[in-house]
Design an enzyme around this catalytic site. Structure first.
Site, PDB file in Angstrom:
ATOM      1  N   SER A  92     -60.818 -51.325  16.687  1.00 23.56           N
ATOM      2  CA  SER A  92     -59.384 -51.160  16.876  1.00 23.56           C
ATOM      3  C   SER A  92     -59.036 -50.222  18.017  1.00 23.56           C
ATOM      4  O   SER A  92     -59.795 -49.311  18.361  1.00 23.56           O
ATOM      5  CB  SER A  92     -58.799 -50.646  15.556  1.00 23.56           C
ATOM      6  OG  SER A  92     -57.535 -50.107  15.759  1.00 23.56           O
ATOM      7  N   CYS A 145     -51.721 -37.422  -5.396  1.00 25.79           N
ATOM      8  CA  CYS A 145     -50.332 -37.136  -5.097  1.00 25.79           C
ATOM      9  C   CYS A 145     -49.961 -37.490  -3.659  1.00 25.79           C
ATOM     10  O   CYS A 145     -48.793 -37.546  -3.319  1.00 25.79           O
ATOM     11  CB  CYS A 145     -50.036 -35.666  -5.357  1.00 25.79           C
ATOM     12  SG  CYS A 145     -48.617 -35.453  -6.438  1.00 25.79           S
TER      13      CYS A 145
HETATM   14  C1  PLP Z   1     -55.888 -46.003   5.082  1.00 27.25           C
HETATM   15  C2  PLP Z   1     -55.224 -46.889   6.058  1.00 27.25           C
HETATM   16  N1  PLP Z   1     -54.667 -48.041   5.655  1.00 27.25           N
HETATM   17  C3  PLP Z   1     -54.083 -48.865   6.502  1.00 27.25           C
HETATM   18  C4  PLP Z   1     -54.013 -48.575   7.816  1.00 27.25           C
HETATM   19  C5  PLP Z   1     -53.368 -49.575   8.671  1.00 27.25           C
HETATM   20  O1  PLP Z   1     -53.953 -49.644   9.925  1.00 27.25           O
HETATM   21  P1  PLP Z   1     -53.717 -50.922  10.839  1.00 27.25           P
HETATM   22  O2  PLP Z   1     -52.239 -51.118  10.875  1.00 27.25           O
HETATM   23  O3  PLP Z   1     -54.307 -50.580  12.153  1.00 27.25           O
HETATM   24  O4  PLP Z   1     -54.438 -52.045  10.181  1.00 27.25           O
HETATM   25  C6  PLP Z   1     -54.551 -47.399   8.266  1.00 27.25           C
HETATM   26  C7  PLP Z   1     -54.459 -47.012   9.635  1.00 27.25           C
HETATM   27  O5  PLP Z   1     -54.296 -45.885   9.991  1.00 27.25           O
HETATM   28  C8  PLP Z   1     -55.182 -46.531   7.384  1.00 27.25           C
HETATM   29  O6  PLP Z   1     -55.750 -45.400   7.792  1.00 27.25           O
END
Ligand code: PLP
Ligand code: PLP
Lengths: 403, 165, 403, 165
Positions: free
Chosen positions: A215, A342
């Site tokens: 990414s 939390c």
């Molecule tokens: C834990 C977590 N979930 C989801 C995302 C979504 O990332 P992306 O929009 O690049 O798929 C991120 C990105 O920072 C993340 O750290």
């Protein structure tokens, strides 16, 4: 409508600010924005299949930018598909592959994968797929012996991350890949390399995986664009419908400005690959061992030494609740995140910390801090100076409550 | 908006988080109680100093293992009940605490209600353990906020089982 | 590797350039980029759910930006979900709704919808859904009588675009909506408003649709972000898996920089809504009727007058093949696209031109030109001056071949 | 790359599109042929002036309703066959034309091959209609490029049916 401005007034602004929450939000550098600018302001670049000058310029740009992206992975530019996010890359890799290969119906992942992998695999489950979730050791390393045992003639795909995003475990991907391919060449192997790209060498012409997600925003490129390496000959079905390309493959996301930023970020990260590596390892160890030595009742989450990602610090402070920790740190100008229930959207402690055997109360007290090329030693000094007092204050609020 | 992203705190939450009023163990407390569990990431200890004759809370304090809103809610409640009779104190609900704090994000409901649960447990314990009698106004059945504390503690047991502790 | 530079050298650069291919690629204005800059360079804005100062600032920004987006639609900010593209919005609207409402299994769309709607509806088909594709009149207007006939107790969703993206037909959405809701309140109504947003008034508190897609790049905002209006109470299942929000709804795309650009573009477009409308209608008519009058054997595709989108010009030049037309126009500095098979990725003439009864050879000879606030009258003069010669030359190559 | 996005043209394609050589109807042509169909968006007319004794093509020309690569391919082919015998001209394949043009995007294969199909049809027609004899080197079966033209014309019929014309 929003009282957030009052909140921020109450919060105040610390004299010094140190940003370590790169997992949740990133900025880009001037140089990267400069690379994007012409695509925003001057050119109507958009569709590289269009038969006029602007389309051909776009095409030319795509070839060059994809070559830049492919170079550090040592693969062909045409094997890189562009997506909007690594979440989409992971979804495309798993669902897109399953939809094109319906004969086998078993998917193997580890319990410390990013939720975009775990949830995607689990979402297949309902379609009468079998999903196996491999356990990890207490430093987060995937159990490859169990992988060996789980392989069978039904197995479609094994998906194992290269580096864990929360506790920095460098996974035994090569070993796992050999086990899988020795058992059956036809089993596909995907690695979510999002947290590894730009941190450890990833020569995919040598580490012969079938699919790899990476990414832009994880190497300080703009958000909104990511890549999926797809080995030649593998076909994936698009995860959404639209103007498809001639092939069944998901179309490249057509976003020249973001692609220009992504390519520039790749250039910057890999031009100074070794320096950045050394720099972050130095900051990481200074921060991690500094906190561990100066503050009592702390546990380092994840492995030590060269089995740990160069940029990852994750520590549990016993007797502290993590959300309170992030708020107090914030008021001291230090920005980090926590595996506390939390702070999560589903009010559950980090699935990764519990997977490595941390008790919930240890997970709740964790702080995740990442370091990168924009951080300095002086910033780490500031954090090391402030954190003991922050922890002391939070522990004083906990008082005599037995944790 | 609030349905998709937890609303940030009101300023009062941060104010009490920064300078918690009535924080700390009370050695000479008339009665002590607790609610929640560290496994859930939320636990409160509540201390009351009660004037036995008037049944007025002359002083109260708390300790909290929990998030900023948990700390602020407990602190806010200690302020609200000062110099109130036990009967008056009993009547404070989670909604009152939340309002006094300028509104809590809905996702944080359980933090605020835990403080109320702890207070009510203390009041019950006072009548049961010290007075050995139950006043008229004190309901026999558990109130909503007390039940919530129980639920949270039950969840902790489940979590512990899930993670084989 | 690429010989595109040689191609561009051969192509040469026209003295004057007029960009009219806004359907395939857009740029943004300086002011929009200025609004995005702080989010790229200064702030690590990313996750509005994070409990520290930066998270709260992000939250505050999201509330404000969504309020800006919601205002011209006259809806509540919390009813706007953010996606990566209108293609994703359309996929989410249709698939996301179907997955949450499995009792009804009939979907009605028109044959001139964008492919992201048609292909999504058709992709449901295999899951034993019934898909009805409504025909259109020869100016592209959806047949609402046939809509009436197709409604039944099995009908889950009707999806009708507000404006056709290729031939500019303003669709009778209000009429269709009334027919649908009069028949059965429980049938959902989605409109792909991508080509209408910013062009015609869209007061969704009055035009009471359930779902509406709209996009940033279509109003000169940055690509990579789009919106889906979701009426209160409607639940959609996410079309990909990842870090889901507490609700089942697809998470907002977390891209503050692009959101800032989107919001600024909305501001700019709606601040001058009437002026832009008048300006584009003037340019549209000047271009459309100018070409129609000065060049023989031309057909205007789509409706005339106030039933046509203010920005859309689409003309078939008989005896010209469209790809050749776009190339010759390009060499004269004019950038447009064509519904010709030879310019499409699937080598078929535009499904919209054939839907309105154009013969393939008429579709092949079409040119799509859009005008917007960045275009000038002088540019149109230039196009009007050049096009007759371009058409003449292409027709001379066709020579005596009978079309 | 080429597998997902059609490769742009080589410069030679644009050069011949800008200045097509041997363009236009030939009134005194020995033989005329066509291939493709306007419904497909690709049609070529081919004109040959043949020296009957030597069977050498002394002049050829074309008209094209088609894309830039169609035009360039036809023009390129007229250049290649000038002063060639019919037998030599027959041997030019789509690959030869494409190579002379600097390579055509694979998605444009049919445009280039249509020109070859038209030429071969002209050559066959010459022997059939004018000479009433078939030389040894002329295969009885249709060559690939001729078949391709037929396919394209069949597709046109299908298109016409699909759109009820
Ligand atoms: C834990 C977590 N979930 C989801 C995302 C979504 O990332 P992306 O929009 O690049 O798929 C991120 C990105 O920072 C993340 O750290
Ligand atoms: C015909 C067509 N298909 C697909 C797209 C993809 O657009 P987006 O990426 O915004 O969904 C566009 C946008 O220009 C388009 O015009």
């Amino acid at each position: 409508m929003s009282n957030v401005e009052d909140l921020l007034k109450q919060h105040g602004k610390a004299i010094k600010e140190v940003y370590l929450d790169w997992e949740n939000g990133t900025r880009i550098e001037e140089e990267v924005l400069e690379a994007m600018k012409p695509f925003y302001l001057e050119k109507q670049f958009g569709n590289p299949a269009i038969t006029h000058r602007v389309g051909w310029e776009t095409y030319d740009f795509y070839v060059k930018a994809k070559t830049t992206l492919a170079k550090p992975l040592n693969v062909q530019p045409q094997s890189i598909a562009l997506t909007h996010s690594f979440t989409e890359s992971n979804n495309l890799a798993i669902k897109g592959l399953a939809k094109m290969n319906k004969k086998r119906k078993k998917i193997i992942v580890s319990e410390v994968e990013h939720l975009s992998v775990i949830h995607t695999a689990k979402s297949m489950f309902s379609d009468d797929y079998k999903v196996v979730i491999l356990p990890v050791s207490n430093d987060g390393t995937v159990n490859v012996d169990m992988l060996q045992e789980e392989l069978d003639s039904e197995t479609l795909l094994v998906s194992l991350q290269s580096i864990n995003h929360e506790i920095g475990t460098i996974q035994p991907v090569r070993e796992a890949l050999e086990i899988v391919k020795d058992f059956d060449e036809k089993i596909f192997f995907h690695t979510d390399a999002t947290s590894a790209f730009g941190r450890i060498p990833l020569d995919l012409s040598n580490l012969d995986v079938d699919l790899a997600s990476f990414s832009s925003n994880r190497i300080l490129g703009p958000k909104g664009i990511a890549g999926l390496y797809i080995k030649e000959g593998i076909k994936l079905k698009s995860i959404y419908e639209g103007q498809l390309s001639v092939e069944t493959l998901s179309p490249d996301v057509e976003n020249p400005a973001l692609l220009a930023g992504f390519a520039k970020a790749v250039e910057l990260q890999f031009k100074q690959f070794e320096e950045i590596r050394e720099h972050t390892i130095k900051l990481r160890d200074k921060l991690m061992y500094g906190l561990h030595t100066s503050i009592e009742r702390t546990d380092i989450n994840g492995p030590a030494g060269n089995r740990r990602a160069p940029d990852n610090v994750n520590i549990s402070f016993l007797g502290c609740e993590g959300e309170a920790l992030t708020v107090d740190s914030s008021m001291n100008g230090i920005y980090a995140s926590s595996g506390s229930a939390c702070t999560s959207r589903v009010l559950m402690p980090s699935h990764i910390l519990t997977a490595i055997g941390r008790k919930p109360e240890e997970a709740h007290g964790s702080l995740l801090m990442k370091v990168n090329r924009l951080n300095t030693e002086e910033e780490i000094d500031y954090v090391l100076e402030k954190m003991p007092k922050i922890i002391e204050r939070i522990r004083s609020i906990t008082g005599g409550i037995q944790i | 908006m609030s349905s998709r992203i937890p609303l940030p705190y009101a300023p009062r939450v941060l104010e009490l988080f920064q300078n918690p009023q009535n924080l700390g163990r009370m050695e000479n407390a008339t009665i002590t109680s607790s609610a929640g569990s560290p496994a859930c990431g939320d636990m409160i200890a509540f201390y009351l100093l009660i004037d036995e004759k008037s049944e007025v809370i002359t002083k109260s304090s708390f300790e909290s293992y929990g998030c900023a809103s948990n700390i602020a809610a407990a602190s806010q409640l200690t302020i609200m009940i000062e110099n109130k009779t036990l009967e008056e104190a009993w009547d404070f609900t989670w909604a009152d605490v939340s309002e006094a704090l300028g509104g809590l994000p809905s996702v944080k409901t359980h933090c605020g209600s835990l403080a109320v649960g702890a207070l009510r447990r203390a009041i019950r314990a006072y009548y049961k353990e010290i007075k050995n009698s139950k006043p008229e106004w004190l309901p026999t059945d558990l109130s909503k906020d007390e039940k919530h504390a129980l639920e949270e503690e039950a969840l902790a047991d489940k979590l512990k089982k899930k993670y084989k502790l």
